[in-house]
Design a protein around this motif. Structure first.
Motif, PDB file in Angstrom:
ATOM      1  N   VAL A  81      73.439  23.757 -21.176  1.00 25.23           N
ATOM      2  CA  VAL A  81      74.717  24.289 -20.405  1.00 25.23           C
ATOM      3  C   VAL A  81      73.648  24.040 -19.206  1.00 25.23           C
ATOM      4  O   VAL A  81      72.611  24.563 -18.911  1.00 25.23           O
ATOM      5  N   VAL A  82      74.207  23.832 -18.104  1.00 30.55           N
ATOM      6  CA  VAL A  82      73.509  23.549 -16.933  1.00 30.55           C
ATOM      7  C   VAL A  82      74.217  24.798 -16.002  1.00 30.55           C
ATOM      8  O   VAL A  82      75.820  24.398 -15.848  1.00 30.55           O
ATOM      9  N   THR A  83      73.733  25.849 -15.319  1.00 34.32           N
ATOM     10  CA  THR A  83      75.032  26.440 -14.789  1.00 34.32           C
ATOM     11  C   THR A  83      74.267  26.093 -13.020  1.00 34.32           C
ATOM     12  O   THR A  83      73.255  25.837 -12.669  1.00 34.32           O
ATOM     13  N   ILE A  84      75.892  26.372 -12.406  1.00 34.97           N
ATOM     14  CA  ILE A  84      75.211  25.662 -11.000  1.00 34.97           C
ATOM     15  C   ILE A  84      75.959  27.036 -10.025  1.00 34.97           C
ATOM     16  O   ILE A  84      77.013  27.779 -10.365  1.00 34.97           O
ATOM     17  N   LYS A  85      74.758  27.391  -9.412  1.00 39.85           N
ATOM     18  CA  LYS A  85      74.811  28.631  -8.661  1.00 39.85           C
ATOM     19  C   LYS A  85      73.453  28.916  -8.036  1.00 39.85           C
ATOM     20  O   LYS A  85      72.614  28.503  -7.842  1.00 39.85           O
ATOM     21  N   GLY A  86      73.712  28.961  -6.930  1.00 43.26           N
ATOM     22  CA  GLY A  86      72.966  29.925  -5.468  1.00 43.26           C
ATOM     23  C   GLY A  86      72.764  28.422  -4.871  1.00 43.26           C
ATOM     24  O   GLY A  86      71.695  28.319  -4.880  1.00 43.26           O
ATOM     25  N   TRP A 104      78.198  21.819 -17.214  1.00 42.56           N
ATOM     26  CA  TRP A 104      78.192  22.414 -15.872  1.00 42.56           C
ATOM     27  C   TRP A 104      79.030  23.292 -16.162  1.00 42.56           C
ATOM     28  O   TRP A 104      80.322  23.092 -15.848  1.00 42.56           O
ATOM     29  N   THR A 105      78.401  24.608 -15.853  1.00 44.92           N
ATOM     30  CA  THR A 105      79.868  25.677 -15.570  1.00 44.92           C
ATOM     31  C   THR A 105      79.353  26.316 -14.027  1.00 44.92           C
ATOM     32  O   THR A 105      78.131  26.487 -13.988  1.00 44.92           O
ATOM     33  N   ASN A 106      80.822  26.049 -13.435  1.00 40.18           N
ATOM     34  CA  ASN A 106      80.514  26.500 -11.454  1.00 40.18           C
ATOM     35  C   ASN A 106      79.960  27.209 -11.973  1.00 40.18           C
ATOM     36  O   ASN A 106      81.253  28.490 -11.368  1.00 40.18           O
ATOM     37  N   GLN A 107      79.081  28.876 -11.184  1.00 34.81           N
ATOM     38  CA  GLN A 107      79.341  30.540 -11.316  1.00 34.81           C
ATOM     39  C   GLN A 107      78.974  30.365  -9.618  1.00 34.81           C
ATOM     40  O   GLN A 107      78.889  31.708  -9.331  1.00 34.81           O
ATOM     41  N   ASP A 108      79.109  29.675  -8.584  1.00 37.68           N
ATOM     42  CA  ASP A 108      79.372  29.413  -7.658  1.00 37.68           C
ATOM     43  C   ASP A 108      80.488  30.216  -6.823  1.00 37.68           C
ATOM     44  O   ASP A 108      81.487  29.816  -7.301  1.00 37.68           O
ATOM     45  N   THR A 109      80.393  30.771  -5.749  1.00 39.32           N
ATOM     46  CA  THR A 109      81.776  30.701  -4.490  1.00 39.32           C
ATOM     47  C   THR A 109      82.551  29.661  -4.102  1.00 39.32           C
ATOM     48  O   THR A 109      83.384  29.563  -3.817  1.00 39.32           O
ATOM     49  N   ASP A 110      81.682  28.536  -3.697  1.00 34.31           N
ATOM     50  CA  ASP A 110      82.064  27.472  -4.043  1.00 34.31           C
ATOM     51  C   ASP A 110      82.330  26.313  -4.783  1.00 34.31           C
ATOM     52  O   ASP A 110      81.997  26.786  -5.721  1.00 34.31           O
ATOM     53  N   THR A 111      83.407  25.555  -4.441  1.00 33.17           N
ATOM     54  CA  THR A 111      83.612  24.353  -4.419  1.00 33.17           C
ATOM     55  C   THR A 111      81.967  23.452  -5.269  1.00 33.17           C
ATOM     56  O   THR A 111      81.183  22.926  -3.804  1.00 33.17           O
ATOM     57  N   LEU A 128      84.686  20.866  -9.108  1.00 33.82           N
ATOM     58  CA  LEU A 128      84.628  22.210  -9.834  1.00 33.82           C
ATOM     59  C   LEU A 128      84.636  23.678  -8.987  1.00 33.82           C
ATOM     60  O   LEU A 128      83.843  23.919  -8.538  1.00 33.82           O
ATOM     61  N   SER A 129      85.818  24.361  -9.412  1.00 32.08           N
ATOM     62  CA  SER A 129      85.922  25.341  -8.694  1.00 32.08           C
ATOM     63  C   SER A 129      85.625  26.858  -9.493  1.00 32.08           C
ATOM     64  O   SER A 129      84.633  26.235 -10.651  1.00 32.08           O
ATOM     65  N   THR A 130      84.947  27.416  -8.591  1.00 28.97           N
ATOM     66  CA  THR A 130      84.510  29.358  -9.307  1.00 28.97           C
ATOM     67  C   THR A 130      85.280  29.046 -10.910  1.00 28.97           C
ATOM     68  O   THR A 130      86.184  29.118 -11.518  1.00 28.97           O
ATOM     69  N   GLY A 131      83.743  29.227 -12.335  1.00 23.24           N
ATOM     70  CA  GLY A 131      84.318  29.232 -13.101  1.00 23.24           C
ATOM     71  C   GLY A 131      84.798  27.997 -14.050  1.00 23.24           C
ATOM     72  O   GLY A 131      85.632  27.758 -15.631  1.00 23.24           O
TER      73      GLY A 131
END
Length: 162
Positions: A81-86, A104-111, A128-131
């Protein structure tokens, strides 16, 4: 009628005179441009800054976590799993065995996107939107560099081993 024309001509002449006077006559020198608080006018006439203006490493108001120069760890057993954050991919350097699926999972508020660098790479997520998540199963050994096409400073790699 001549009484009305003379005042109008006088006003027009006065206006022209004022415009010319305000546009650089010796009695009205050009005002110096000075930067506001925390601003710089490097490269403009009257500037007090010297040298090139350095490019910021991030967009104003952003912080980044992780590093694209991170040392790859030992291969992950199974899927990863790769997290997209910050505004970063974490981990930025991932090592998996052939046959592993990376999500990959987007945990950021941006796309964000997950897109292979260069042409012809296998990674081509939608925005990818948040979540939201994107998965890809790697079957061929090699190093796969990727980025977010919306924020191209966001880069990372997946290295696939046998």
């Amino acid at each position: 009628m001549s009484l009305h024309l003379r005042p109008l001509l006088g006003v027009a002449a006065l206006s022209t005179s004022l415009l010319l006077t305000a546009c650089g006559s010796p009695s009205h020198p050009a005002a110096a441009i000075s930067p506001g608080v925390s601003q710089s006018l490097a490269g403009t006439p009257g500037s007090t800054a010297t040298g090139p203006v350095p490019a910021p490493s991030t967009m104003p108001g952003m912080t980044m976590s992780g590093s694209a120069a991170a040392v790859p760890a030992a291969p992950v057993a199974g899927d990863a799993v790769v997290t997209i954050k910050g505004f970063a991919f974490s981990p930025a350097a991932l090592v998996v065995k052939a046959g592993a699926t990376v999500t990959w999972t987007n945990q950021d508020t941006d796309t964000h996107t997950v897109t292979s660098q260069g042409s012809g790479g296998p990674l081509t997520s939608a925005a990818l939107s948040t979540g939201q998540s994107y998965s890809y199963r790697f079957t061929t050994p090699g190093t796969y560099a990727y980025l977010c096409t919306i924020h191209p400073f966001m880069t990372a790699t997946v290295t696939v081993t046998k």
